[in-house]
Design a protein around this motif. Structure first.
Motif, PDB file in Angstrom:
ATOM      1  N   UNK A 157       1.271  20.784  11.882  1.00  0.00           N
ATOM      2  CA  UNK A 157       0.500  19.982  10.500  1.00  0.00           C
ATOM      3  C   UNK A 157       1.830  19.177   9.610  1.00  0.00           C
ATOM      4  N   UNK A 158       1.499  17.878   9.756  1.00  0.00           N
ATOM      5  CA  UNK A 158       2.420  17.101   8.815  1.00  0.00           C
ATOM      6  C   UNK A 158       2.268  17.165   7.114  1.00  0.00           C
ATOM      7  N   UNK A 159       1.146  17.255   7.243  1.00  0.00           N
ATOM      8  CA  UNK A 159       0.491  17.182   5.751  1.00  0.00           C
ATOM      9  C   UNK A 159      -0.829  16.665   5.643  1.00  0.00           C
ATOM     10  N   UNK A 160      -1.262  16.055   4.439  1.00  0.00           N
ATOM     11  CA  UNK A 160      -2.493  15.664   4.233  1.00  0.00           C
ATOM     12  C   UNK A 160      -2.303  14.121   3.677  1.00  0.00           C
ATOM     13  N   UNK A 161      -3.259  13.305   3.932  1.00  0.00           N
ATOM     14  CA  UNK A 161      -3.174  12.062   3.515  1.00  0.00           C
ATOM     15  C   UNK A 161      -3.535  11.978   2.128  1.00  0.00           C
ATOM     16  N   UNK A 162      -2.674  11.202   1.270  1.00  0.00           N
ATOM     17  CA  UNK A 162      -2.909  11.426  -0.035  1.00  0.00           C
ATOM     18  C   UNK A 162      -3.151   9.887  -0.487  1.00  0.00           C
ATOM     19  N   UNK A 163      -2.777   8.988  -0.274  1.00  0.00           N
ATOM     20  CA  UNK A 163      -2.942   7.382  -0.469  1.00  0.00           C
ATOM     21  C   UNK A 163      -2.921   6.444   0.869  1.00  0.00           C
ATOM     22  N   UNK A 164      -3.363   5.340   0.609  1.00  0.00           N
ATOM     23  CA  UNK A 164      -3.391   4.530   1.598  1.00  0.00           C
ATOM     24  C   UNK A 164      -2.977   3.016   0.989  1.00  0.00           C
ATOM     25  N   UNK A 165      -1.715   2.436   1.694  1.00  0.00           N
ATOM     26  CA  UNK A 165      -1.365   0.985   1.066  1.00  0.00           C
ATOM     27  C   UNK A 165      -1.850   0.121   2.049  1.00  0.00           C
ATOM     28  N   UNK A 166      -2.640  -0.914   1.636  1.00  0.00           N
ATOM     29  CA  UNK A 166      -2.480  -2.058   2.632  1.00  0.00           C
ATOM     30  C   UNK A 166      -1.460  -2.883   2.434  1.00  0.00           C
ATOM     31  N   UNK A 167      -0.921  -3.390   3.695  1.00  0.00           N
ATOM     32  CA  UNK A 167       0.371  -4.345   3.771  1.00  0.00           C
ATOM     33  C   UNK A 167      -0.042  -5.707   4.227  1.00  0.00           C
ATOM     34  N   UNK A 168      -1.221  -5.806   4.638  1.00  0.00           N
ATOM     35  CA  UNK A 168      -1.237  -7.051   5.257  1.00  0.00           C
ATOM     36  C   UNK A 168      -1.645  -6.962   6.867  1.00  0.00           C
ATOM     37  N   UNK A 169      -0.489  -6.442   7.328  1.00  0.00           N
ATOM     38  CA  UNK A 169      -0.582  -6.356   8.778  1.00  0.00           C
ATOM     39  C   UNK A 169      -1.260  -5.095   9.333  1.00  0.00           C
ATOM     40  N   UNK A 170      -1.104  -4.253   8.623  1.00  0.00           N
ATOM     41  CA  UNK A 170      -1.808  -2.676   8.700  1.00  0.00           C
ATOM     42  C   UNK A 170      -1.874  -2.186   7.577  1.00  0.00           C
ATOM     43  N   UNK A 171      -2.560  -1.006   7.408  1.00  0.00           N
ATOM     44  CA  UNK A 171      -2.447   0.061   6.333  1.00  0.00           C
ATOM     45  C   UNK A 171      -1.340   1.178   6.620  1.00  0.00           C
ATOM     46  N   UNK A 172      -0.722   1.588   5.393  1.00  0.00           N
ATOM     47  CA  UNK A 172       0.068   2.789   5.586  1.00  0.00           C
ATOM     48  C   UNK A 172      -0.343   3.963   4.936  1.00  0.00           C
ATOM     49  N   UNK A 173      -0.305   5.096   5.550  1.00  0.00           N
ATOM     50  CA  UNK A 173      -0.972   6.442   5.112  1.00  0.00           C
ATOM     51  C   UNK A 173       0.407   7.300   4.428  1.00  0.00           C
ATOM     52  N   UNK A 174       0.081   7.410   3.209  1.00  0.00           N
ATOM     53  CA  UNK A 174       1.095   8.445   2.428  1.00  0.00           C
ATOM     54  C   UNK A 174       0.690   9.827   2.959  1.00  0.00           C
ATOM     55  N   UNK A 175       1.559  10.502   3.381  1.00  0.00           N
ATOM     56  CA  UNK A 175       1.093  12.016   4.023  1.00  0.00           C
ATOM     57  C   UNK A 175       1.974  12.928   3.081  1.00  0.00           C
ATOM     58  N   UNK A 176       1.480  13.817   2.268  1.00  0.00           N
ATOM     59  CA  UNK A 176       2.168  14.571   1.616  1.00  0.00           C
ATOM     60  C   UNK A 176       2.402  15.958   2.391  1.00  0.00           C
ATOM     61  N   UNK A 177       3.835  16.049   2.394  1.00  0.00           N
ATOM     62  CA  UNK A 177       4.350  17.372   3.155  1.00  0.00           C
ATOM     63  C   UNK A 177       4.650  18.608   2.123  1.00  0.00           C
ATOM     64  N   UNK A 178       3.976  19.625   1.945  1.00  0.00           N
ATOM     65  CA  UNK A 178       4.473  20.447   1.216  1.00  0.00           C
ATOM     66  C   UNK A 178       5.816  21.069   1.026  1.00  0.00           C
ATOM     67  N   UNK A 179       6.475  20.699  -0.070  1.00  0.00           N
ATOM     68  CA  UNK A 179       7.838  21.276  -0.145  1.00  0.00           C
ATOM     69  C   UNK A 179       8.803  20.219   0.337  1.00  0.00           C
ATOM     70  N   UNK A 180       8.645  19.286   0.715  1.00  0.00           N
ATOM     71  CA  UNK A 180       9.173  18.056   1.496  1.00  0.00           C
ATOM     72  C   UNK A 180       8.984  16.599   0.994  1.00  0.00           C
ATOM     73  N   UNK A 181       9.740  15.745   1.317  1.00  0.00           N
ATOM     74  CA  UNK A 181       9.478  14.375   0.908  1.00  0.00           C
ATOM     75  C   UNK A 181       8.129  13.813   1.683  1.00  0.00           C
TER      76      UNK A 181
END
Length: 173
Positions: A116-140
């Motif tokens: 498990x990498x973590x959970x998706x906490x945010x999504x950023x549209x960049x134009x070309x594609x969306x980018x998911x922010x995945x929160x990793x407990x205790x890590x970046x």
């Protein structure tokens, strides 16, 4: 109370004719804020249904005018309020397309490492594609582009997404 999903935040007024400066937090921005679209302003625990009269983009914001609210004195009270779309006003998506609210909260699993990498906490549209922010407990946090060659499977019933992470995409430090 309506079943509704957040589409933006009113951050300020613009001019004297009732335009509101909105920071969008939704997918399908053009459709959500199209003239004639019905939205809901949540103001002091009340839901006020409004109809978009006009929208224009300025930098990362939208300037939105609502029908019947074409005066700064009528809209000033909505500064800092959230905008929503009612569930019944959302269109059906084609197969393989998802709303942001369906993706946020998914547990993301690295297929290669079967971890498990973590959970998706945010999504950023960049134009070309969306980018998911995945929160990793205790890590970046990890940023994963939403591309078919990376996101291999999404199962909304299991609340999971499986990804193949290209080498070097995740900083292991």
């Amino acid at each position: 109370m309506l079943t509704k999903y957040e589409v933006g935040k009113i951050v300020n007024t613009h001019g004297i004719k009732g335009e509101l400066k909105v920071f969008p937090s939704t997918d399908f921005i053009e459709e959500r804020f199209a003239p004639g679209m019905s939205l809901v302003i949540e103001h002091q625990k009340q839901e006020i249904e409004v109809t978009v009269k006009s929208t224009r983009s300025v930098k990362n914001f939208l300037l939105v005018l609502f029908e019947g609210l074409e005066d700064i004195n009528l809209v000033e009270k909505y500064k800092s309020d959230l905008l929503y779309v009612a569930k019944e006003n959302m269109q059906e998506l084609e197969e393989g397309a998802y709303y942001y609210h369906e993706i946020i909260g998914l547990e993301v699993i690295d297929l290669d490492k079967d971890e498990v990498l973590g959970k998706v906490t945010e999504i950023f549209p960049t134009g070309a594609n969306d980018v998911w922010t995945i929160e990793k407990p205790g890590r970046k946090d990890v940023l994963i582009p939403f591309l078919n060659q990376i996101v291999k499977k999404i199962d909304l019933e299991q609340n999971k997404a499986w990804v193949e992470v290209p080498e070097g995409l995740i900083d292991e430090n």
